[in-house]
Design a protein around this motif. Sequence first.
Motif, PDB file in Angstrom:
ATOM      1  N   LEU A  37       0.826  -1.205   0.000  1.00 41.15           N
ATOM      2  CA  LEU A  37       0.000   0.000   0.000  1.00 41.15           C
ATOM      3  C   LEU A  37       0.863   1.259   0.000  1.00 41.15           C
ATOM      4  O   LEU A  37       0.561   2.242  -0.690  1.00 41.15           O
ATOM      5  CB  LEU A  37      -0.932  -0.023   1.210  1.00 41.15           C
ATOM      6  CG  LEU A  37      -2.039   1.030   1.245  1.00 41.15           C
ATOM      7  CD1 LEU A  37      -2.983   0.844   0.062  1.00 41.15           C
ATOM      8  CD2 LEU A  37      -2.820   0.940   2.566  1.00 41.15           C
ATOM      9  N   GLY A  38       1.941   1.215   0.783  1.00 42.58           N
ATOM     10  CA  GLY A  38       2.854   2.355   0.781  1.00 42.58           C
ATOM     11  C   GLY A  38       3.495   2.565  -0.589  1.00 42.58           C
ATOM     12  O   GLY A  38       3.631   3.708  -1.058  1.00 42.58           O
ATOM     13  N   HIS A  42       2.951   5.754  -3.024  1.00 44.88           N
ATOM     14  CA  HIS A  42       4.106   6.500  -3.563  1.00 44.88           C
ATOM     15  C   HIS A  42       4.043   6.574  -5.086  1.00 44.88           C
ATOM     16  O   HIS A  42       4.294   7.642  -5.690  1.00 44.88           O
ATOM     17  CB  HIS A  42       5.401   5.827  -3.103  1.00 44.88           C
ATOM     18  CG  HIS A  42       6.633   6.477  -3.639  1.00 44.88           C
ATOM     19  ND1 HIS A  42       7.214   6.123  -4.841  1.00 44.88           N
ATOM     20  CD2 HIS A  42       7.406   7.488  -3.139  1.00 44.88           C
ATOM     21  CE1 HIS A  42       8.269   6.867  -5.059  1.00 44.88           C
ATOM     22  NE2 HIS A  42       8.414   7.711  -4.026  1.00 44.88           N
ATOM     23  N   ASP A  43       3.688   5.464  -5.732  1.00 46.29           N
ATOM     24  CA  ASP A  43       3.622   5.464  -7.194  1.00 46.29           C
ATOM     25  C   ASP A  43       2.498   6.375  -7.693  1.00 46.29           C
ATOM     26  O   ASP A  43       2.664   7.110  -8.684  1.00 46.29           O
ATOM     27  CB  ASP A  43       3.404   4.044  -7.707  1.00 46.29           C
ATOM     28  CG  ASP A  43       4.621   3.151  -7.471  1.00 46.29           C
ATOM     29  OD1 ASP A  43       5.707   3.712  -7.229  1.00 46.29           O
ATOM     30  OD2 ASP A  43       4.471   1.915  -7.522  1.00 46.29           O
ATOM     31  N   LEU A  44       1.350   6.339  -7.022  1.00 40.82           N
ATOM     32  CA  LEU A  44       0.257   7.216  -7.433  1.00 40.82           C
ATOM     33  C   LEU A  44       0.616   8.678  -7.237  1.00 40.82           C
ATOM     34  O   LEU A  44       0.270   9.537  -8.073  1.00 40.82           O
ATOM     35  CB  LEU A  44      -1.008   6.871  -6.635  1.00 40.82           C
ATOM     36  CG  LEU A  44      -1.651   5.512  -6.953  1.00 40.82           C
ATOM     37  CD1 LEU A  44      -2.815   5.246  -6.005  1.00 40.82           C
ATOM     38  CD2 LEU A  44      -2.125   5.452  -8.393  1.00 40.82           C
ATOM     39  N   ASP A 163      -7.192   8.638  -3.710  1.00 45.68           N
ATOM     40  CA  ASP A 163      -7.788   7.814  -2.653  1.00 45.68           C
ATOM     41  C   ASP A 163      -8.580   6.630  -3.179  1.00 45.68           C
ATOM     42  O   ASP A 163      -8.516   5.529  -2.614  1.00 45.68           O
ATOM     43  CB  ASP A 163      -8.670   8.687  -1.754  1.00 45.68           C
ATOM     44  CG  ASP A 163      -7.844   9.614  -0.870  1.00 45.68           C
ATOM     45  OD1 ASP A 163      -6.617   9.415  -0.828  1.00 45.68           O
ATOM     46  OD2 ASP A 163      -8.424  10.516  -0.231  1.00 45.68           O
ATOM     47  N   PRO A 164      -9.387   6.790  -4.255  1.00 40.84           N
ATOM     48  CA  PRO A 164     -10.139   5.603  -4.717  1.00 40.84           C
ATOM     49  C   PRO A 164      -9.239   4.438  -5.090  1.00 40.84           C
ATOM     50  O   PRO A 164      -9.558   3.275  -4.788  1.00 40.84           O
ATOM     51  CB  PRO A 164     -10.904   6.143  -5.929  1.00 40.84           C
ATOM     52  CG  PRO A 164     -11.041   7.595  -5.672  1.00 40.84           C
ATOM     53  CD  PRO A 164      -9.775   8.002  -4.983  1.00 40.84           C
ATOM     54  N   GLN A 165      -8.099   4.711  -5.709  1.00 37.01           N
ATOM     55  CA  GLN A 165      -7.191   3.628  -6.064  1.00 37.01           C
ATOM     56  C   GLN A 165      -6.546   3.008  -4.819  1.00 37.01           C
ATOM     57  O   GLN A 165      -6.414   1.791  -4.708  1.00 37.01           O
ATOM     58  CB  GLN A 165      -6.115   4.162  -7.006  1.00 37.01           C
ATOM     59  CG  GLN A 165      -6.678   4.599  -8.361  1.00 37.01           C
ATOM     60  CD  GLN A 165      -5.642   5.316  -9.195  1.00 37.01           C
ATOM     61  OE1 GLN A 165      -5.262   6.440  -8.875  1.00 37.01           O
ATOM     62  NE2 GLN A 165      -5.191   4.662 -10.253  1.00 37.01           N
ATOM     63  N   VAL A 166      -6.154   3.909  -3.873  1.00 36.59           N
ATOM     64  CA  VAL A 166      -5.575   3.393  -2.627  1.00 36.59           C
ATOM     65  C   VAL A 166      -6.600   2.568  -1.857  1.00 36.59           C
ATOM     66  O   VAL A 166      -6.297   1.503  -1.308  1.00 36.59           O
ATOM     67  CB  VAL A 166      -5.038   4.556  -1.771  1.00 36.59           C
ATOM     68  CG1 VAL A 166      -4.578   4.044  -0.411  1.00 36.59           C
ATOM     69  CG2 VAL A 166      -3.907   5.266  -2.486  1.00 36.59           C
ATOM     70  N   ARG A 170      -6.356  -1.267  -0.715  1.00 39.49           N
ATOM     71  CA  ARG A 170      -6.523  -1.619   0.708  1.00 39.49           C
ATOM     72  C   ARG A 170      -7.619  -2.664   0.868  1.00 39.49           C
ATOM     73  O   ARG A 170      -7.489  -3.618   1.654  1.00 39.49           O
ATOM     74  CB  ARG A 170      -6.846  -0.369   1.506  1.00 39.49           C
ATOM     75  CG  ARG A 170      -6.962  -0.646   3.013  1.00 39.49           C
ATOM     76  CD  ARG A 170      -7.376   0.588   3.795  1.00 39.49           C
ATOM     77  NE  ARG A 170      -6.341   1.609   3.735  1.00 39.49           N
ATOM     78  CZ  ARG A 170      -6.455   2.780   3.085  1.00 39.49           C
ATOM     79  NH1 ARG A 170      -7.570   3.039   2.388  1.00 39.49           N
ATOM     80  NH2 ARG A 170      -5.483   3.663   3.086  1.00 39.49           N
ATOM     81  N   GLY A 171      -8.725  -2.492   0.160  1.00 42.53           N
ATOM     82  CA  GLY A 171      -9.804  -3.471   0.263  1.00 42.53           C
ATOM     83  C   GLY A 171      -9.380  -4.853  -0.206  1.00 42.53           C
ATOM     84  O   GLY A 171      -9.738  -5.861   0.405  1.00 42.53           O
ATOM     85  N   ARG A 172      -8.627  -4.884  -1.293  1.00 43.46           N
ATOM     86  CA  ARG A 172      -8.162  -6.185  -1.778  1.00 43.46           C
ATOM     87  C   ARG A 172      -7.215  -6.853  -0.773  1.00 43.46           C
ATOM     88  O   ARG A 172      -7.236  -8.076  -0.600  1.00 43.46           O
ATOM     89  CB  ARG A 172      -7.490  -6.006  -3.134  1.00 43.46           C
ATOM     90  CG  ARG A 172      -8.471  -5.716  -4.263  1.00 43.46           C
ATOM     91  CD  ARG A 172      -7.768  -5.543  -5.588  1.00 43.46           C
ATOM     92  NE  ARG A 172      -8.709  -5.412  -6.690  1.00 43.46           N
ATOM     93  CZ  ARG A 172      -9.286  -4.281  -7.052  1.00 43.46           C
ATOM     94  NH1 ARG A 172      -8.989  -3.155  -6.391  1.00 43.46           N
ATOM     95  NH2 ARG A 172     -10.135  -4.240  -8.056  1.00 43.46           N
TER      96      ARG A 172
END
Length: 513
Positions: A37-38, A42-44, A163-166, A170-172
């Motif tokens: 996730l981190g 960072h990539d996003l 946030d939607p991508q993060v 996170r959900g996955r």
Amino acid sequence: MSGTAPARRSISLATRIATGAALLVPLLVLGTGALLLGLVTHDLRAQQDTRLRDRAAAVLPAAKALLSATRQDRPRVEQNQRRNLLDDALDVGIRVADANGDRVTEGGPVPGPAAVLPHPAPAGTGGPVTVRAQGRAWRVLARPVAGADPGTLWVTAPVSATDPQVDAVRGRILWAAALAAPLSGLLAYGLARRATAPLSRLGRRAAALDPRAGAVGFTHRHSGVREVDELALALESALARYDQQVARTGQALETARSFSAAASHELRTPLMSLRTNLDVLGAHPDLPPTDRAEILSDLRDDHRRLLDLLTALRTLARGDLVEEEAFTVLDPADPAAAAVAELRRRRPEVTVDLAGPGLAGPDTGGPDVGPGTGGLRVHGWEAGLRIVCDNLLANAAVHGHRPGEPARIAVGLRRDAGQAVLTVDDDGPGIPVADRAAVFDRFRRRRDSPGSGLGLTLVAQQVALHRGTVTVTEPPGGTGCRVEVRLPLVGEDAPTPPLPARREWISSTGASA
């Protein structure tokens, strides 16, 4: 308050492994997910910053034209440039200010008026920075607008745009952790059950083992699992030691019973004699002094015989129970020299001639013989070899002399074909050939012998414990008796030979007096 303790519930090894896997795998998934996730965040963020730079480069010409049209007061051109500027910005926010800091235009998602926007870096080399305003975070890139009409261009985008991508990542991760717990537990349980099956079979065989069968009743086939095979080997070794201990315990009990039976049988005669003599003394207090002295002499002889018999039986039992730990590598000249010195002290009238490595020359009445220095080495029990030497010398001193003369004994020690040979010669009447083997039986003695009949039995027992041989022959001169003891020699690093498996000298049958 007494009572039995409640049974403690146990958990199988497979269940423990499955539980551990069900707890550990989700934690590993969550830990890996946090790291992932981190990295995704960072990539996003890096992608968002790259997009801001691209948009800034795309709208910079339009911003320059807008500033120029604004200063020249050309509304139509200004309106067209403002539209071009917003069209080129696409999905980011735009704010343009002139050289005085007055806002010329803005559009799209931008921070509120209270936000403090960064100043552009020299030559436009700076990167986006995070600006917080009214509880929100923004990524803002400042670029200077150079030319005749300078100003500043800010390109903005809310941090929450990623946030939607993060949240999706996170959900996955959470779903993967939730699924990993039961799946890893079931998989680990199956693998653990398969891996512990040899251990379970070993436990069932151990539980079904008949204690009376011992190590013979426990058989283990190679399982291919090193830990299980090592445990089976340890169980076999423990059962073998248990069998040995049971055998030794049984032998000790048999020795104790035999000691009691032999003592009660052999003590009956001297005890009855003691009782008879005591009754005579009690019934006839006025016995003549000569008769009283004779009875007292008989009492002393019976008492001495009792002590000798009990001491010999105790020594015989000790030999039947000696353990291998008592045996070391030693020089047989040492116990022989000590026994000769003791005989000289107790019976100075006896002549002892010595010959052999580690023993002194003929007896001249000088000091006691010192320790052996002949270099012979046997694997022996020092106390047992001393018993051999003491009893051979005592037997020769009592029986090996001519009528009316003190005994003359010759003790020899030599090496012969890998054996240490100890000889004890006397000049007595000797032993007939037909009786030589029987002299080692228990309680075999001459009718006029003051001994217990166990002296030579002790010699035979100790020689057998030392894996040697003992024989009765004649001395080289042809008169008297020679007892020859042969013990195997060993090297300093030689392996320890085992003791005889069965030792029944005190329980075996023999002729009694």
